[in-house]
Design an enzyme around this catalytic site. Structure first.
Site, PDB file in Angstrom:
ATOM      1  N   ASP A   1       0.857  -1.175   0.000  1.00 52.65           N
ATOM      2  CA  ASP A   1       0.000   0.000   0.000  1.00 52.65           C
ATOM      3  C   ASP A   1       0.903   1.238   0.000  1.00 52.65           C
ATOM      4  OD1 ASP A   1      -2.186   1.636  -0.076  1.00 52.65           O
ATOM      5  OD2 ASP A   1      -3.219   0.754   1.639  1.00 52.65           O
TER       6      ASP A   1
HETATM    7  C1  BGC Z   1      -5.138   3.172   0.182  1.00 51.65           C
HETATM    8  C2  BGC Z   1      -5.322   2.181  -0.931  1.00 51.65           C
HETATM    9  C3  BGC Z   1      -5.241   2.898  -2.254  1.00 51.65           C
HETATM   10  C4  BGC Z   1      -3.891   3.566  -2.341  1.00 51.65           C
HETATM   11  C5  BGC Z   1      -3.648   4.275  -3.650  1.00 51.65           C
HETATM   12  C6  BGC Z   1      -3.901   4.009   0.002  1.00 51.65           C
HETATM   13  O1  BGC Z   1      -3.828   5.062   0.905  1.00 51.65           O
HETATM   14  O2  BGC Z   1      -5.101   2.497   1.412  1.00 51.65           O
HETATM   15  O3  BGC Z   1      -6.543   1.529  -0.784  1.00 51.65           O
HETATM   16  O4  BGC Z   1      -5.466   2.016  -3.303  1.00 51.65           O
HETATM   17  O5  BGC Z   1      -3.791   4.523  -1.299  1.00 51.65           O
HETATM   18  O6  BGC Z   1      -4.363   5.442  -3.758  1.00 51.65           O
END
Ligand code: BGC
Length: 739
Positions: free
Chosen positions: A279
């Protein structure tokens, strides 16, 4: 053959391998390419950046030529993406294409209901169609990878990301996760309009302590396997192209360096050969978690656990070369990661397809119609004392409240590409359907958090002048989603007071709640003649709601998550254990003057009922469904066999309606205590007025399996209850034996 001659042959061979018409399979093409790559190029493939701004900076173009990035997320315009892809394919040494990812979560230009809302439709076919449409729009703008479906089970409405999930139940969520994967990925990843899906956040993110986002999760392995992993497994079985690791620690170990999750379960047990991405910044966050000293440590931990690609932070870029040189990270691990990434790029056809001319898409008639259907199907009627559908005698309606005409808010949490100019709000829809002359409007409050009563007088006046007041309250979009945890679940601001004021006019009042989570609104529901609950319904929420209230459509949504009476009951979910001292039905309510209930020492609260405000699976219709005649094909289910359970569902009202018939089981005696109910099937059944239908489900021993105290998946002989039911708290019950 001399050396340079051998080089030419190898180059020719490679060129053949990389050609689309080459008779080689993906694996051979991947291996041939990996064999040619420098370590820098490999690390580049393993790195994903957000850093693409319009117009493309010269420096970034240079980095793409040098193969510094394998992927970009949430970045650039369609034209930027096309240009960057052209550079990667034609100006980098090996011509490896970029992979553009984006959070296409519940729609792209056309916004569908938030995932929790889609789950309320209990309709995998609808969820698949919505994902398909989102993929089609995103694909046209050069996106080839979405970070959805969020497959996290959450049983805590304080957690803001409950909005992005598919509810509290692993069975329902699993079916919907699989549908979403099918929708995004289509028949084949390389087909036009298909994008790679991503099962996130692996794993345990939804069990954040206290419902506070990013918080630690402590989940015993039995619970992990019973509740939190099944939707991920469903994604894997549906062929999901990628997994994303979670931000949280699971039992003390960050998900992003969690070998048990990533190596033992995902790669080992599940034989998963897709891409694993971290993530956002999660690799570097291992330092804050307190399991890595520095970026080098973090990179080593993540790669060795099997995280192929680092999102946003640059620990891989900064440290992998030295880590390989020192032997702390074996080159074989790097090659494995790069193979996973290239495999996906080949499967998507990125090597073989020409860069499409950039174009911008707009929501079209087809996607808007689907969005309206999705919004209508996902609305849940929670109360109706007869005021709905609005009678013909209602000539003038007063539309009131901060969510009645708030295009951005009704789109919900993940709508960065949503087009507000296409949104039809409830106010706009009522004006269109009834004519402006029959619609009065007073916002009452500026937004859902507004505490000023300044606008109340105007709202009350509008209600007085109308035949019915339609009040739209709830949460603005910024109150749910990532990092939007709440410790109070009440309607924010002065919304409750606004409802009180409208109620005091004595006019028939319908309250529609648009929100990103289950809220607590006991008094509002008591005052309202009817309550319609819409998890942020997206672009076409307005017409969907208006048609439902006017009776031109029939409500059919069912709650995919339990609604508590008060935040103090959280976590509350239907599939709980019985405890040694289950409360008695007679223990509902608190007798006046006696704060401690006389019946005593059972598992309940002394200041609120132990039951939820609305149970899982609950939802009303404009008609009444009766359940009767539960039958079993046999009293005994023999190990390898099947048993059929059926019941008659009758539409006893004078209107057509769609019922979601639910199948639950309970294992009465097992070596590990089993939930009081577990969902094992569901079916949407459309019934005409007066129609009766027999609905059947089959169960086999596999449906009765559970994880025992040694974390082995087992079935144990014994007695089972089975219900065919309208929700988790009711239904007709039968009993059988597993032998
Ligand atoms: C979130 C993810 C997301 C990623 C990209 C993160 O902060 O937890 O779910 O896909 O950002 O934007």
């Amino acid at each position: 053959m001399n050396l340079s001659c051998a080089g030419v042959v190898a180059a020719l061979l490679l060129a053949t391998m990389l050609r689309a018409d080459a008779p080689l399979d993906v694996e051979s093409r991947v291996n041939a390419l990996v064999a040619r790559m420098t370590l820098d190029e490999k690390i580049g493939q393993m790195s994903q950046s957000t850093g693409m701004r319009s117009p493309l900076a010269e420096r970034l173009k240079q980095e793409i030529r040098a193969g510094r990035w394998g992927s970009f997320l949430n970045a650039g315009s369609p034209a930027d993406r096309a240009e960057a892809q052209r550079i990667a394919l034609h100006e980098s040494r090996l011509g490896i294409p970029l992979l553009f990812g984006r959070d296409v979560i519940h729609g792209y230009k056309t916004v569908f209901p938030i995932p929790l809302g889609q789950a309320a439709a209990w309709d995998p076919e609808l969820v698949e169609a919505a994902a398909r449409e989102a993929a089609r729009e995103a694909w046209a703008e050069g996106i080839r990878w979405t970070f959805a479906p969020m497959s996290d089970i959450a049983r805590d409405p304080r957690w803001g990301r409950v909005a992005e999930g598919l509810g509290e139940d692993p069975y329902l969520a699993g079916k919907l996760v699989a549908a979403m994967v099918r929708g995004f990925q289509g028949e084949s990843l390389e087909a036009q309009g298909s994008i790679a899906a991503c099962a996130k956040h692996f794993a345990g993110y939804g069990a954040a302590e206290g419902g506070r986002d990013y918080n630690s999760a402590w989940i015993p392995e039995v619970l992990l396997r019973e509740v939190y992993l099944p939707p991920f497994r469903a994604a894997r079985d549906a062929g999901v192209a990628s997994f994303m690791t979670a931000f949280n620690t699971l039992n003390g170990v960050p998900a992003t360096s969690n070998r048990f999750l990533l190596r033992d379960i995902l790669r080992g047990e599940w034989k998963y050969d897709g891409l694993v991405v971290s993530d956002y910044n999660a690799v570097m966050e291992m330092i804050a978690h307190g399991v890595a000293r520095d970026g080098s440590d973090a990179a080593r931990e993540a790669v060795n656990a099997g995280v192929d690609m680092e999102m946003v932070s640059t620990a891989y870029h900064d440290h992998l070369k030295a880590l390989v040189a020192s032997g702390a990270v074996p080159l074989a691990e790097i090659d494995e990661a790069v193979r996973d990434i290239l495999r996906l790029k080949f499967r998507l056809g990125l090597f073989d397809q020409p860069v499409a001319a950039p174009r911008e898409v707009e929501p079209g008639a087809q996607s808007l119609a689907l969005a309206e259907r999705a919004a209508a199907e996902s609305a849940v009627l929670l109360k109706d004392d007869g005021v709905l559908p609005l009678a013909d005698a209602v000539r003038t309606v007063a539309i009131i409240g901060p969510l009645a005409d708030s295009p951005e808010d009704q789109m919900g949490t993940w709508a960065m590409d949503g087009q507000p100019q296409y949104v039809e709000t409830p106010l706009a829809a009522f004006r269109k359907l009834l004519g402006s002359g029959r619609v009065l409007y007073a916002r009452g409050l500026k937004n859902s958090r507004d505490t000023s009563h300044e606008g109340f007088a105007e709202a009350v006046e509008a209600a007085r002048r109308a035949d019915a007041a339609l009040v739209f309250v709830g949460e603005e979009r910024i109150l749910s989603g990532e990092a939007r945890s709440r410790a109070y679940l009440d309607l924010p601001g002065a919304q409750e007071a606004l409802v009180d004021a409208i109620h005091a006019t004595g006019k028939p009042m319908v309250v529609t709640i648009l929100a990103g989570r289950p809220l607590t609104f006991h008094r509002v529901a008591a005052e309202a003649g009817a309550v319609l609950y819409c998890f942020h319904p997206g672009t076409m929420g307005g017409p969907a709601i208006a048609k439902l209230l006017l009776g031109r459509e029939a409500p059919s949504g069912r709650l995919p998550i339990t609604f508590p009476r008060t935040v103090g009951q959280v976590p509350i979910y239907y599939a709980h254990l019985n405890t040694g001292r289950p409360p008695l039905a007679s223990e509902l309510g608190i007798p006046a003057g006696n704060p401690v209930h006389p019946e005593g020492y059972t598992s309940k609260y002394i200041d609120v009922d132990f039951t939820p405000e609305y149970p899982f699976g609950f939802g009303l219709a404009y008609t009444k469904f009766d359940y009767s005649n539960l039958r079993l094909s046999a009293p005994v289910l023999e190990g390898g066999g099947r048993i059929t359970v059926s019941a008659e569902i009758a539409n006893r009202g004078s209107r057509a309606g769609t019922e979601t018939v639910q199948l639950y089981i309970r294992d009465l005696v097992a070596s590990v205590a089993q939930p009081v109910r577990k969902l094992r099937g569901f079916e949407r059944v459309a019934l005409k007025a007066g129609e009766t239908r027999t609905v059947s489900f089959t169960l086999s021993a596999a449906d009765l399996a559970f994880y025992d105290e040694h974390v082995r998946l087992v079935t144990q002989p014994g007695r089972f209850y089975v219900w065919i039911a309208p929700n988790a708290a009711e239904g007709v019950r039968g009993e059988f034996e597993l032998r």
